[in-house]
Design an enzyme around this catalytic site. Structure first.
Site, PDB file in Angstrom:
ATOM      1  CG  ASP B  11      35.991  44.602  45.960  1.00 25.87           C
ATOM      2  OD1 ASP B  11      36.476  43.702  44.477  1.00 25.87           O
ATOM      3  OD2 ASP B  11      36.942  44.982  46.068  1.00 25.87           O
ATOM      4  CB  SER B  12      38.283  40.900  47.293  1.00 21.64           C
ATOM      5  OG  SER B  12      39.095  41.551  46.210  1.00 21.64           O
ATOM      6  CB  CYS B  74      34.745  42.528  42.618  1.00 22.19           C
ATOM      7  SG  CYS B  74      35.992  40.828  42.976  1.00 22.19           S
ATOM      8  CD  GLU B 157      44.899  45.523  47.203  1.00 23.85           C
ATOM      9  OE1 GLU B 157      45.221  44.645  48.676  1.00 23.85           O
ATOM     10  OE2 GLU B 157      43.588  45.937  47.750  1.00 23.85           O
ATOM     11  CB  CYS B 190      40.360  44.818  37.906  1.00 21.66           C
ATOM     12  SG  CYS B 190      40.397  44.212  39.586  1.00 21.66           S
ATOM     13  CG  HIS B 192      42.656  46.766  43.105  1.00 27.63           C
ATOM     14  ND1 HIS B 192      41.441  45.452  43.292  1.00 27.63           N
ATOM     15  CD2 HIS B 192      43.079  47.200  44.375  1.00 27.63           C
ATOM     16  CE1 HIS B 192      41.904  45.379  43.899  1.00 27.63           C
ATOM     17  NE2 HIS B 192      42.465  46.177  44.762  1.00 27.63           N
TER      18      HIS B 192
END
Lengths: 298, 298
Positions: B11-12, B74, B157, B190, B192
């Protein structure tokens, strides 16, 4: 390297264009080379050694263009890398955005005995303590409040403007503690933030001086070039030169040039020619002679 | 490469940990290698060729570890690079998060004549049209609504949670049009976003099925390994093996390992061992045999 050499401006992405904007007002005839590291943005949440690696490659790439001055138009990069890279790139004249901002903040604080100075910035800039150091060096007695404001850049890059309720709510949250502590001066410690200046001015009220580090930085560059006799001449001997109305702006980016050109208008107020893409290979090999990256630490 | 080989998840940054979390529930005894490309995050605002370059380097780096399966955890990377890189890494079994999510969304849409399916995702994932293609292939008659929601990742984040008024306001803005069009299903496009599932569930109401692509992806990986007889065996012949309670999790990151470890707890609910840092040089040379990056286009 002479008075006709360009001024180089580098940033993680678009934010540094506020510095270009300010430079073009103060020094309209200068040629500017802008480097936006859009493949690696943002810098503001990353470690010093990672950001140093990115900026080292950019400086190596810009070196052959022999800029008469380089502006690191990104508070995070200024805070994290400028002291380390100056030694490596001694032949280049490099400055950042923090010193001019700190100088203006201290001037704005005036003769108050203990001025209260607020700084909003990215997480990495706050963590670096670069603003504290720059402010305290100029003014021993000051109460300094720092606040990381990580949502502002993504909000600006999403195209949200001052009248968006989310922008207002986020700014209110971020500024509450500073307003309670009655700041006298607020430093916009990220080159993106001037885009939100109208709403910030409204929220802090007219008694708080808002310092735009982009503007201060442009003034500082003009002064440095004047001192070094490197301003682009307006006359040759007794002949006035027929100068173009505005110096050239060339841009380099590491991600999609079209997207950059589209968003750049928001920062510059005018359209720009399509930037030139710099490939990862080109960038990586530009820094081949440079030092090896160090393991990041928190 | 055998049943004892690890599953690789890339993932990023941190988002892919929601897939790790789901995998550990479905396949608790498997070893997992996680790669978080924190020096280059986010992927969601970048171009296909830039993200392809990043993922190519990561796959080249992971290849020597002989993972029995690789999950691109991702949505952006799945949308932008998976079709292109499968050919280059033919010997590796690679899947993404979009197909399992689309499959679950279509199943949830049930027998409605024209279901209305909403997808929230990054700007790049929306632009790629990967969800439209995956959904329409399975269900010709469907009304599909996509919405880029670029503030959600930076909010998560920053550590904001479901009870933050800014999170609620941003989500309300992003979901308004979809709720007016009476979506039946909402795909969290996504990795996240599952962190915000409680507030999303509340905002869409109980008549809308919310699809978590991380969960669906873990189920999909389990099925694939079962089909290929590559699940880690629980017995050898007639002897039950004394398996460790949980498989090993090794993590690699490209930026500060300590920061990653600190934030990872938010996604996994447990602490992790400090990740191993992968330097830019290591990553760059891992992909030396790979193709040259292409100029990004919007």
């Amino acid at each position: 390297l002479d008075a006709y050499s360009p001024i180089a401006v580098l940033d993680s992405g678009l934010g540094g264009l506020t510095v270009v904007n300010a430079l073009r007002k103060v020094l309209p005839h200068e040629d500017i080379v802008y480097f936006g590291d859009t493949a690696h943005l943002p810098y503001g949440s990353k470690s010093a050694s990672t950001v140093t690696g990115f900026v080292r490659q950019i400086l190596s790439f810009l070196r052959p263009q022999q800029p008469k001055h380089v502006v690191i138009a990104c508070n995070t990069a200024t805070a994290l890398v400028l002291p380390h890279l100056r030694g490596e790139f001694q032949e280049m004249s490099i400055t950042g955005v923090i010193e001019p901002g700190a100088r203006a903040a201290v001037a704005a604080a005036g003769s108050r005995q203990v001025p209260v100075i607020g700084v909003i910035a990215t997480e990495a800039t706050v963590r670096s303590r670069a603003y504290e150091r720059a402010l305290i060096r100029r003014r021993h007695m000051a109460h300094i409040l720092l606040r990381p404001t990580p949502l502002l850049v993504p909000m600006i890059e999403e195209g949200r403007s001052c009248d968006d309720p989310i922008v207002e709510l986020a700014l209110s949250q971020y500024l509450t503690a500073m307003l309670q502590k009655k700041i006298n001066v607020l430093v916009l410690g990220c080159t993106h933030y001037p885009v939100l200046k109208p709403i910030i001015n409204k929220l802090v009220g007219k008694d708080v001086v808002v310092i735009d580090s982009a503007e201060q930085c442009a003034q500082d560059v003009a002064k440095r070039l004047r001192t070094r006799s490197l301003l682009r001449p307006l006359t040759t001997g007794s002949l006035a030169i027929d100068l173009p109305p505005q110096g050239r702006l060339r841009t380099f980016v590491t991600d999609d040039p079209k997207r950059f050109a589209r968003l750049a208008t928001r920062f510059l107020g005018v359209e720009i020619a399509e930037p030139q893409w710099v490939s990862p290979d080109e960038l990586f090999t530009a820094g081949d002679d440079a030092a090896v990256a160090l393991r990041p630490t928190g």
